[in-house]
Design a protein around this motif. Structure first.
Motif, PDB file in Angstrom:
ATOM      1  N   ALA A 225       0.848  -1.189   0.000  1.00  0.00           N
ATOM      2  CA  ALA A 225       0.000   0.000   0.000  1.00  0.00           C
ATOM      3  C   ALA A 225       0.886   1.243   0.000  1.00  0.00           C
ATOM      4  O   ALA A 225       2.097   1.161   0.252  1.00  0.00           O
ATOM      5  CB  ALA A 225      -0.917  -0.026   1.222  1.00  0.00           C
ATOM      6  N   PRO A 226       0.318   2.437  -0.270  1.00  0.00           N
ATOM      7  CA  PRO A 226       1.131   3.654  -0.320  1.00  0.00           C
ATOM      8  C   PRO A 226       1.946   3.920   0.940  1.00  0.00           C
ATOM      9  O   PRO A 226       3.035   4.488   0.875  1.00  0.00           O
ATOM     10  CB  PRO A 226       0.094   4.753  -0.556  1.00  0.00           C
ATOM     11  N   SER A 227       1.421   3.487   2.098  1.00  0.00           N
ATOM     12  CA  SER A 227       2.136   3.768   3.344  1.00  0.00           C
ATOM     13  C   SER A 227       2.623   2.509   4.045  1.00  0.00           C
ATOM     14  O   SER A 227       2.811   2.490   5.261  1.00  0.00           O
ATOM     15  CB  SER A 227       1.230   4.571   4.291  1.00  0.00           C
ATOM     16  N   GLY A 228       2.811   1.442   3.300  1.00  0.00           N
ATOM     17  CA  GLY A 228       3.337   0.225   3.908  1.00  0.00           C
ATOM     18  C   GLY A 228       2.708  -1.026   3.344  1.00  0.00           C
ATOM     19  O   GLY A 228       1.712  -0.977   2.629  1.00  0.00           O
ATOM     20  N   SER A 229       3.285  -2.151   3.674  1.00  0.00           N
ATOM     21  CA  SER A 229       2.753  -3.434   3.203  1.00  0.00           C
ATOM     22  C   SER A 229       1.606  -3.885   4.086  1.00  0.00           C
ATOM     23  O   SER A 229       1.486  -3.480   5.245  1.00  0.00           O
ATOM     24  CB  SER A 229       3.859  -4.486   3.186  1.00  0.00           C
ATOM     25  N   MET A 230       0.753  -4.741   3.540  1.00  0.00           N
ATOM     26  CA  MET A 230      -0.398  -5.233   4.296  1.00  0.00           C
ATOM     27  C   MET A 230      -0.905  -6.526   3.676  1.00  0.00           C
ATOM     28  O   MET A 230      -0.583  -6.869   2.541  1.00  0.00           O
ATOM     29  CB  MET A 230      -1.539  -4.199   4.308  1.00  0.00           C
TER      30      MET A 230
END
Length: 212
Positions: free
Chosen positions: A60-65
């Motif tokens: 994701a834009p602000s980190g993995s998930m």
């Protein structure tokens, strides 16, 4: 015989509002098509509620998930010609990758018996969730015949989606296809002496295609 699944009736203000407009005999052909498309999208939302999901790791834009996506083969929408085509557009708006099958059935207006004149389905139906489409579940003869053919083609646990149903049609389906989940916007009062739904919305095919 196993106990039939109870119908799912969409009890939502937007559905009730749009269905009232759809029933109005003064609604234009263009308006009828638009409302049918909008209602079919809402039907598709409910009919696909229990689709299975599989985990998917994404960035994701602000980190993995860990997200989720649909698991297994794509859906198949099966239109009972000709009126079932009126429900396809909204369904495909929601699930544009779905496969599409068609079943052509004729109903004798005297005997109410059904005969098939067309059948075209994707070749790899086994393993797909099939949602059979017809605006109305009246006597239930056409719906039952279509579901018999879809099951014979390899579909398991198909779903039947319609705008309107009546107790007579629901009872017929419960007798022949108790395992099929019915999803509808309304359960109307009864059938008249000609096999039409009361209060209903008229002949859906004629109103969709301007042939009334």
């Amino acid at each position: 015989m196993s106990q039939a699944l109870p119908p799912i009736v969409l009890d939502h203000p937007l559905v009730r509002h749009k269905l009232t407009r759809l029933r109005d005999r003064n609604t234009s052909t263009a308006g009828f098509r638009r409302l049918t498309r909008e209602l079919s999208l809402l039907l598709a939302y409910e009919a696909t509620r229990n689709l299975s999901l599989a985990p998917r790791h994404i960035e994701a834009p602000s980190g993995s998930m860990e997200g989720e996506e649909l698991d297994g083969k794509k859906l198949c929408f099966v239109s009972i010609l000709r009126a079932g085509n009126g429900l396809l557009d909204g369904m495909l708006d929601l699930v544009p990758s779905a496969r599409v099958g068609h079943i052509g059935l004729r109903r004798d207006h005297e005997t109410l018996e059904v005969s098939e004149y067309y059948f075209n389905m994707p070749s790899d139906i086994p393993g797909r969730t099939c949602i059979v489409l017809d605006p109305m579940l009246a006597t239930g003869h056409s719906a039952a015949a279509a579901l018999t053919r879809v099951k014979a083609a390899g579909a398991t646990n198909p779903i039947f989606a319609c705008l309107l149903a009546v107790p007579e049609g629901i009872a017929h389906m419960a007798e022949l296809h108790p395992d099929v989940q019915i999803v509808t916007c309304s359960i109307d009062s009864h059938l008249d002496e000609h096999g039409y739904i009361v209060p209903g919305l008229g002949d859906a095919g004629d109103r969709l295609f301007g042939t009334r």
